[in-house]
Design a protein around this motif. Structure first.
Motif, PDB file in Angstrom:
ATOM      1  N   LEU A 154      13.074   9.108   6.299  1.00 19.88           N
ATOM      2  CA  LEU A 154      14.439   9.590   6.061  1.00 19.88           C
ATOM      3  C   LEU A 154      14.518  10.435   4.796  1.00 19.88           C
ATOM      4  N   SER A 155      13.691  10.092   3.813  1.00 23.94           N
ATOM      5  CA  SER A 155      13.782  10.792   2.526  1.00 23.94           C
ATOM      6  C   SER A 155      13.333  12.243   2.610  1.00 23.94           C
ATOM      7  N   THR A 156      12.628  12.605   3.666  1.00 33.40           N
ATOM      8  CA  THR A 156      12.156  13.984   3.775  1.00 33.40           C
ATOM      9  C   THR A 156      13.311  14.972   3.911  1.00 33.40           C
ATOM     10  N   ARG A 157      14.461  14.482   4.348  1.00 29.34           N
ATOM     11  CA  ARG A 157      15.626  15.368   4.483  1.00 29.34           C
ATOM     12  C   ARG A 157      16.755  14.960   3.546  1.00 29.34           C
ATOM     13  N   ILE A 158      16.402  14.348   2.419  1.00 23.54           N
ATOM     14  CA  ILE A 158      17.413  13.869   1.483  1.00 23.54           C
ATOM     15  C   ILE A 158      18.264  15.008   0.932  1.00 23.54           C
ATOM     16  N   LEU A 159      17.666  16.195   0.787  1.00 23.76           N
ATOM     17  CA  LEU A 159      18.420  17.313   0.221  1.00 23.76           C
ATOM     18  C   LEU A 159      19.536  17.774   1.145  1.00 23.76           C
ATOM     19  N   ASP A 160      19.428  17.510   2.423  1.00 24.59           N
ATOM     20  CA  ASP A 160      20.528  17.833   3.332  1.00 24.59           C
ATOM     21  C   ASP A 160      21.801  17.100   2.924  1.00 24.59           C
ATOM     22  N   HIS A 161      21.639  15.968   2.245  1.00 24.70           N
ATOM     23  CA  HIS A 161      22.790  15.145   1.864  1.00 24.70           C
ATOM     24  C   HIS A 161      23.233  15.379   0.427  1.00 24.70           C
ATOM     25  N   VAL A 162      22.283  15.638  -0.482  1.00 25.03           N
ATOM     26  CA  VAL A 162      22.651  15.719  -1.899  1.00 25.03           C
ATOM     27  C   VAL A 162      22.656  17.147  -2.442  1.00 25.03           C
ATOM     28  N   ALA A 163      21.966  18.071  -1.766  1.00 21.92           N
ATOM     29  CA  ALA A 163      21.945  19.470  -2.226  1.00 21.92           C
ATOM     30  C   ALA A 163      21.648  20.369  -1.038  1.00 21.92           C
ATOM     31  N   PRO A 164      22.584  20.471  -0.077  1.00 24.06           N
ATOM     32  CA  PRO A 164      22.317  21.235   1.147  1.00 24.06           C
ATOM     33  C   PRO A 164      22.037  22.717   0.887  1.00 24.06           C
ATOM     34  N   GLU A 165      22.515  23.245  -0.228  1.00 19.33           N
ATOM     35  CA  GLU A 165      22.329  24.673  -0.494  1.00 19.33           C
ATOM     36  C   GLU A 165      20.865  25.032  -0.768  1.00 19.33           C
ATOM     37  N   VAL A 166      20.032  24.033  -1.109  1.00 17.08           N
ATOM     38  CA  VAL A 166      18.619  24.331  -1.388  1.00 17.08           C
ATOM     39  C   VAL A 166      17.687  23.574  -0.444  1.00 17.08           C
ATOM     40  N   ALA A 167      18.265  22.966   0.588  1.00 18.41           N
ATOM     41  CA  ALA A 167      17.473  22.090   1.453  1.00 18.41           C
ATOM     42  C   ALA A 167      16.322  22.824   2.134  1.00 18.41           C
ATOM     43  N   ASP A 168      16.593  23.992   2.676  1.00 15.33           N
ATOM     44  CA  ASP A 168      15.546  24.703   3.412  1.00 15.33           C
ATOM     45  C   ASP A 168      14.397  25.107   2.499  1.00 15.33           C
ATOM     46  N   ALA A 169      14.755  25.633   1.331  1.00 15.56           N
ATOM     47  CA  ALA A 169      13.708  26.053   0.404  1.00 15.56           C
ATOM     48  C   ALA A 169      12.907  24.855  -0.099  1.00 15.56           C
ATOM     49  N   ALA A 170      13.566  23.699  -0.192  1.00 17.79           N
ATOM     50  CA  ALA A 170      12.895  22.516  -0.718  1.00 17.79           C
ATOM     51  C   ALA A 170      11.981  21.857   0.301  1.00 17.79           C
ATOM     52  N   ALA A 171      12.168  22.170   1.582  1.00 20.65           N
ATOM     53  CA  ALA A 171      11.315  21.555   2.603  1.00 20.65           C
ATOM     54  C   ALA A 171       9.845  21.891   2.338  1.00 20.65           C
ATOM     55  N   GLU A 172       9.599  23.137   1.965  1.00 23.88           N
ATOM     56  CA  GLU A 172       8.229  23.529   1.654  1.00 23.88           C
ATOM     57  C   GLU A 172       7.727  22.813   0.404  1.00 23.88           C
ATOM     58  N   ALA A 173       8.615  22.666  -0.596  1.00 23.00           N
ATOM     59  CA  ALA A 173       8.221  21.957  -1.814  1.00 23.00           C
ATOM     60  C   ALA A 173       7.898  20.500  -1.522  1.00 23.00           C
ATOM     61  N   ALA A 174       8.673  19.905  -0.614  1.00 22.34           N
ATOM     62  CA  ALA A 174       8.416  18.513  -0.245  1.00 22.34           C
ATOM     63  C   ALA A 174       7.067  18.372   0.437  1.00 22.34           C
ATOM     64  N   LEU A 175       6.734  19.365   1.264  1.00 16.27           N
ATOM     65  CA  LEU A 175       5.435  19.332   1.935  1.00 16.27           C
ATOM     66  C   LEU A 175       4.298  19.421   0.917  1.00 16.27           C
ATOM     67  N   ARG A 176       4.472  20.287  -0.080  1.00 19.07           N
ATOM     68  CA  ARG A 176       3.451  20.406  -1.114  1.00 19.07           C
ATOM     69  C   ARG A 176       3.337  19.110  -1.920  1.00 19.07           C
TER      70      ARG A 176
END
Length: 416
Positions: A154-176
């Motif tokens: 569930l935590s992999t998409r945490i930014l969708d809830h707390v910072a949706p404006e940067v969620a897409d860009a952060a997905a790559e950072a989360a993968l790294r």
């Protein structure tokens, strides 16, 4: 704090003497919840203490190579468990204080704390402190409903809830970040069992996992309709085949000045009778059939033992401990001889008890096997080493560690 913990220990001791069978169902469940919450609170206390021990360098002052190794000796833990304690303590100390507080309040478990701390660190890096604080609150709430594995998913998409404006860009950072964790957590543990077998546990990163599968998969297929081996047995045999192939290449690095090789200990009489019962340099005994089979495919290096089980002195007039003398040293010490060290012989150096420069000879009675860390520690620290009356090394601690200076020995390689 010591007094308070002693009082808590006394209260818990009273609970251990109480009979849970006498509790009603609702009281039984309430007691279980309370015990679990107390366990997490104590985990927070333990984590703070471990962090302080680590930051002070207490472990290295007492001769250990790391805090994890010191904890293994002190608390009788496995090294992986001790390493997880140190890692969690560091994470909680340097990360968002809300995670540490949630553990101290008993709201989350240690495993959930690891997941939350990793996630919050990523959120803080990507979206800032305000989003990280929001993430702590949301993840702690989720922790009340989900186990650590599901919580991590569930935590992999945490930014969708707390910072949706940067969620897409952060997905790559989360993968790294996930790749970084995989590199950090990679390990392989070899645990020798009492009967000489070896238990392998560990976690491989994606690249190494691919290499292992590529190496053993072609060798794991059944050899024919009469092959009754289980899949696990076939994987075991495939790994053995890969190791044999590696040894045959001749490209492996040297071990302590000797080529990579297999050493079998036997008596002279058994050796002349077509190789009788023998033992590997790891201590595992072999049947005559196994010895003869290995003799077909390995360089068998016999080592003749004396009556008390001590390798005969094969010292030479030279400074370096190599060749037959090193093999005798490996057979005697079986690994780093410093108390509490579990480093295997192939990671060790031969140390002159009386230094060569001071007139010490190169012989079995003037040598001890030490890993790199403890070799340096003995040269530059306050410990000393001597050969005991039974021909095995024993170490004398400094007075500041043990005023009585009682000799200590390594019991990991030789149990008796």
């Amino acid at each position: 704090m010591v007094e308070e913990l002693a009082q808590a220990d006394g209260v818990v001791a009273v609970c251990t003497d109480m009979a849970p069978w006498a509790l009603a169902d609702h009281d039984l469940i309430a007691a279980l919840d309370a015990a679990h919450r107390l366990q997490q609170r104590l985990a927070a206390v333990t984590s703070a203490l471990v962090r302080e021990v680590d930051s002070r360098g207490t472990a290295t002052e007492q001769g250990a190579s790391s805090t994890a190794v010191w904890l293994r000796e002190r608390l009788r833990l496995t090294v992986p468990a001790a390493r997880r304690l140190v890692d969690l303590a560091t994470t909680l100390d340097t990360g968002n204080p809300g995670v540490r507080q949630a553990l101290a309040d008993g709201h989350i478990t240690q495993e959930q704390a690891r997941v939350i701390a990793d996630t919050v660190t990523t959120v803080h890096t990507t979206a800032g402190a305000e989003a990280a604080d929001k993430a702590v609150g949301l993840l702690v709430d989720w922790a009340g409903r989900f186990d650590p594995n599901l919580l991590r998913k569930l935590s992999t998409r945490i930014l969708d809830h707390v910072a949706p404006e940067v969620a897409d860009a952060a997905a790559e950072a989360a993968l790294r970040a996930a790749e970084s964790r995989a590199a950090r957590d990679r390990h392989l543990t070899l645990s020798q069992q009492t009967d000489g077998r070896l238990r392998l546990t560990g976690t491989l990163d994606a690249e190494t996992a691919g290499l292992l599968r590529a190496a053993i998969d072609p060798l794991t297929a059944p050899s024919g309709p009469d092959d009754t081996r289980t899949p696990g047995q076939r994987r075991h045999d495939a790994l053995a085949d890969v190791c044999r192939l590696a040894l045959r290449t001749g490209d492996l690095p040297e071990n302590g000045g000797d080529p990579t090789q297999l050493v079998i200990t036997t008596s002279y009489d058994e050796l002349t009778r077509q190789l009788g019962i023998g033992a590997l340099d790891t201590g595992l005994q072999l049947t005559p059939e196994a010895v003869r089979r290995l003799a077909c495919d390995a360089a068998i290096l016999p080592a003749v033992l004396g009556g008390a089980g001590q390798p005969l002195d094969v010292g030479r007039q030279r400074r370096l401990v190599i060749g037959p003398l090193r093999r005798a040293l490996l057979l005697r010490d079986r690994g780093c001889a410093f108390p509490g060290c579990d480093r295997p012989p192939r990671w060790c150096d031969a140390h002159h008890i009386r230094h060569w420069a001071d007139g010490g000879d190169t012989s079995l009675t003037n040598a001890v096997l030490l890993c790199g860390h403890h070799h340096r520690h003995l040269h530059h620290g306050d410990w000393s080493v001597r050969i005991g009356g039974d021909g095995h090394p024993e170490f004398i601690p400094p007075t500041w560690l043990d005023p009585a200076q009682l000799p200590r020995r390594n019991h990991y390689h030789r149990r008796t």
